[in-house]
Design a protein around this motif. Structure first.
Motif, short mmCIF file in Angstrom:
data_model
loop_
_atom_site.label_atom_id
_atom_site.label_comp_id
_atom_site.label_asym_id
_atom_site.label_seq_id
_atom_site.Cartn_x
_atom_site.Cartn_y
_atom_site.Cartn_z
N ALA A 181 -39.76 23.61 -28.43
CA ALA A 181 -40.63 24.48 -29.22
C ALA A 181 -41.68 23.70 -30.00
N ARG A 182 -41.37 22.46 -30.37
CA ARG A 182 -42.36 21.64 -31.08
C ARG A 182 -43.57 21.39 -30.18
N GLN A 183 -43.30 21.05 -28.92
CA GLN A 183 -44.39 20.81 -27.97
C GLN A 183 -45.19 22.09 -27.70
N SER A 184 -44.48 23.19 -27.48
CA SER A 184 -45.19 24.44 -27.15
C SER A 184 -46.04 24.91 -28.34
N GLN A 185 -45.56 24.66 -29.56
CA GLN A 185 -46.34 25.05 -30.72
C GLN A 185 -47.64 24.25 -30.80
N GLU A 186 -47.58 22.98 -30.44
CA GLU A 186 -48.81 22.17 -30.43
C GLU A 186 -49.78 22.67 -29.36
N MET A 187 -49.25 23.05 -28.21
CA MET A 187 -50.10 23.61 -27.16
C MET A 187 -50.79 24.89 -27.63
N ILE A 188 -50.03 25.76 -28.27
CA ILE A 188 -50.57 27.03 -28.76
C ILE A 188 -51.60 26.79 -29.86
N SER A 189 -51.27 25.90 -30.78
CA SER A 189 -52.20 25.61 -31.89
C SER A 189 -53.51 25.03 -31.37
N THR A 190 -53.41 24.16 -30.36
CA THR A 190 -54.61 23.56 -29.78
C THR A 190 -55.47 24.61 -29.08
N ALA A 191 -54.82 25.51 -28.33
CA ALA A 191 -55.56 26.57 -27.64
C ALA A 191 -56.30 27.45 -28.64
N ARG A 192 -55.63 27.78 -29.73
CA ARG A 192 -56.25 28.65 -30.74
C ARG A 192 -57.37 27.93 -31.48
N GLU A 193 -57.14 26.67 -31.78
CA GLU A 193 -58.15 25.86 -32.47
C GLU A 193 -59.41 25.71 -31.63
N LYS A 194 -59.22 25.51 -30.32
CA LYS A 194 -60.36 25.32 -29.41
C LYS A 194 -60.95 26.65 -28.93
N GLY A 195 -60.21 27.74 -29.14
CA GLY A 195 -60.66 29.04 -28.64
C GLY A 195 -60.62 29.12 -27.13
N VAL A 196 -59.61 28.45 -26.51
CA VAL A 196 -59.49 28.39 -25.05
C VAL A 196 -58.25 29.16 -24.61
N LEU A 211 -50.08 41.01 -22.39
CA LEU A 211 -48.80 41.31 -21.74
C LEU A 211 -47.78 40.18 -21.91
N LEU A 212 -48.27 38.96 -22.04
CA LEU A 212 -47.39 37.81 -22.24
C LEU A 212 -48.01 36.94 -23.34
N PRO A 213 -47.94 37.43 -24.59
CA PRO A 213 -48.59 36.70 -25.68
C PRO A 213 -47.93 35.35 -25.95
N LEU A 214 -48.68 34.47 -26.57
CA LEU A 214 -48.19 33.12 -26.84
C LEU A 214 -46.98 33.13 -27.77
N GLN A 215 -46.92 34.10 -28.67
CA GLN A 215 -45.77 34.20 -29.57
C GLN A 215 -44.48 34.44 -28.78
N PHE A 216 -44.57 35.24 -27.72
CA PHE A 216 -43.41 35.50 -26.85
C PHE A 216 -42.92 34.19 -26.24
N SER A 217 -43.86 33.40 -25.71
CA SER A 217 -43.49 32.13 -25.08
C SER A 217 -42.91 31.15 -26.10
N GLN A 218 -43.46 31.17 -27.31
CA GLN A 218 -42.94 30.29 -28.36
C GLN A 218 -41.50 30.69 -28.74
N GLU A 219 -41.26 31.98 -28.87
CA GLU A 219 -39.91 32.45 -29.21
C GLU A 219 -38.92 32.14 -28.08
N LEU A 220 -39.39 32.22 -26.84
CA LEU A 220 -38.54 31.88 -25.70
C LEU A 220 -38.17 30.40 -25.73
N MET A 221 -39.14 29.54 -26.05
CA MET A 221 -38.86 28.11 -26.18
C MET A 221 -37.86 27.85 -27.31
N GLN A 222 -37.98 28.58 -28.40
CA GLN A 222 -37.03 28.42 -29.52
C GLN A 222 -35.61 28.81 -29.09
N LEU A 223 -35.49 29.84 -28.28
CA LEU A 223 -34.17 30.23 -27.75
C LEU A 223 -33.61 29.13 -26.85
#
Length: 326
Positions: free
Chosen positions: A102-117, A299-311
């Motif tokens: 989840a630490r890695q996936s959070q960095e991926m998500i944060s980078t995507a949001r920061e870059k707007g990609v 349909l598959l938001p990043l928060q869903f993927s982050q929560e899945l990684m946490q599980l």
């Protein structure tokens, strides 16, 4: 109609299926292939008619006119390769499991949001017509209140300690490779669990050969999930409700229909479209998101993927599985 230029980073087994699936979309084409081996990239590009082939992942950033990159390297590399593309401004569809943890996936998500990609986990199951129909049936109360979900995924894998499935350095084991499917389907239909318990049997390399999970939810529902590299299982998902049962037919992660069995009635078979391997459903959704200027999927938001990684992290903690470098 706009044509989307796809690039594939990591031309392995799944990448071949994805490339074949792109051919089912009239407005998609394979534009570029990146591999650590120039020869392998060129061979893959020639097979699927891609005009660009590069012998390093970094070189992909210099290829013009890429609309989206499909990251298909081993789990252990998803984090680095996704960040490489996002920082280069390239939208990413990243194979599951999304990252190592989840630490890695959070960095991926944060980078995507920061870059707007745009960024999305490549959980192709979510976009199959059968899954959408099943979600509709459950949401409208067709089988009543959901009480239990049972899902399994297993096959016999030849034990090769250095191979992807068993190598700890490549984030091997049944959980991250196939156990993530039962976990995903339980989260999709039942939401976030209140409690989760997991047990496993290790392979010789220390990764999980088999993993069994039980979950409970605030709604009163429960789930039993199972993955293994040691036996061929039915690869099915059954959702039990107060008024009946819903079976995803075929292998549940790539379902081709639904069998609805309401209490006291004859089973009803509901066929659903499944073309080819089915990877084009997720590719089409990515294209629709990009067309609308979205940076993540509704349909598959990043928060869903982050929560899945946490599980997945919680389960690995319970079964005592850590990967090198964690």
């Amino acid at each position: 109609m706009r044509t989307f230029n796809w690039a594939i980073l990591g031309p392995g087994h799944i990448a071949h299926k994805f490339a074949e699936s792109l051919a089912l979309l009239p407005n998609a084409r394979l534009h570029a292939v990146a591999s650590r081996s120039a020869a392998k990239a060129q061979e893959f590009a020639a097979k699927f008619g891609a005009p660009h082939a590069v012998g390093s992942y970094e070189e992909l950033l210099a290829v013009p006119d890429i609309d989206a990159v499909y990251v298909a390297t081993p789990h252990s590399e998803h984090h680095a390769h996704t960040l490489l593309c996002l920082r280069g401004g390239l939208p990413v569809l990243c194979e599951k499991a999304f990252a190592l943890n989840a630490r890695q996936s959070q960095e991926m998500i944060s980078t995507a949001r920061e870059k707007g990609v745009f960024l999305m986990e490549a959980f192709w199951t979510r976009f199959f017509p059968a899954i959408n129909k099943a979600l509709e049936l459950v949401a409208t109360g067709t089988i009543g209140e959901v009480k239990h979900l049972a899902a399994d995924f297993g096959f016999v894998a030849s034990y090769q300690p250095e191979a992807r499935l068993f190598n700890p350095a490549l984030a091997g084991g049944s959980l991250l490779d196939i156990g993530v499917y039962p976990l995903f389907i339980s989260k999709l239909f039942l939401g976030e669990p209140q409690d989760i318990k997991a047990v496993s049997v290790p392979a010789g390399t220390g990764v999980d050969l088999t993993c069994a999970m039980v979950l409970s939810y605030a709604s009163g529902a429960t789930a039993s999930l199972f993955s293994t590299l040691a036996a061929q299982t039915d690869n099915q998902c059954i959702i039990y409700g107060s008024k009946g049962q819903l079976h995803l037919t075929g292998r549940f992660h790539a379902a081709n229909g639904i069998t609805l069995h309401l209490t006291g009635q004859e089973p009803e078979v509901i066929p659903c479209e499944k073309q080819g391997y089915g990877y084009h459903y997720e590719a089409q959704h990515v294209q629709e998101c990009l067309e609308q200027g979205l940076t993540e999927s509704p349909l598959l938001p990043l928060q869903f993927s982050q929560e899945l990684m946490q599980l997945l992290d919680t389960i690995r903690q319970q079964i005592g599985l850590r990967y090198p470098g964690e």
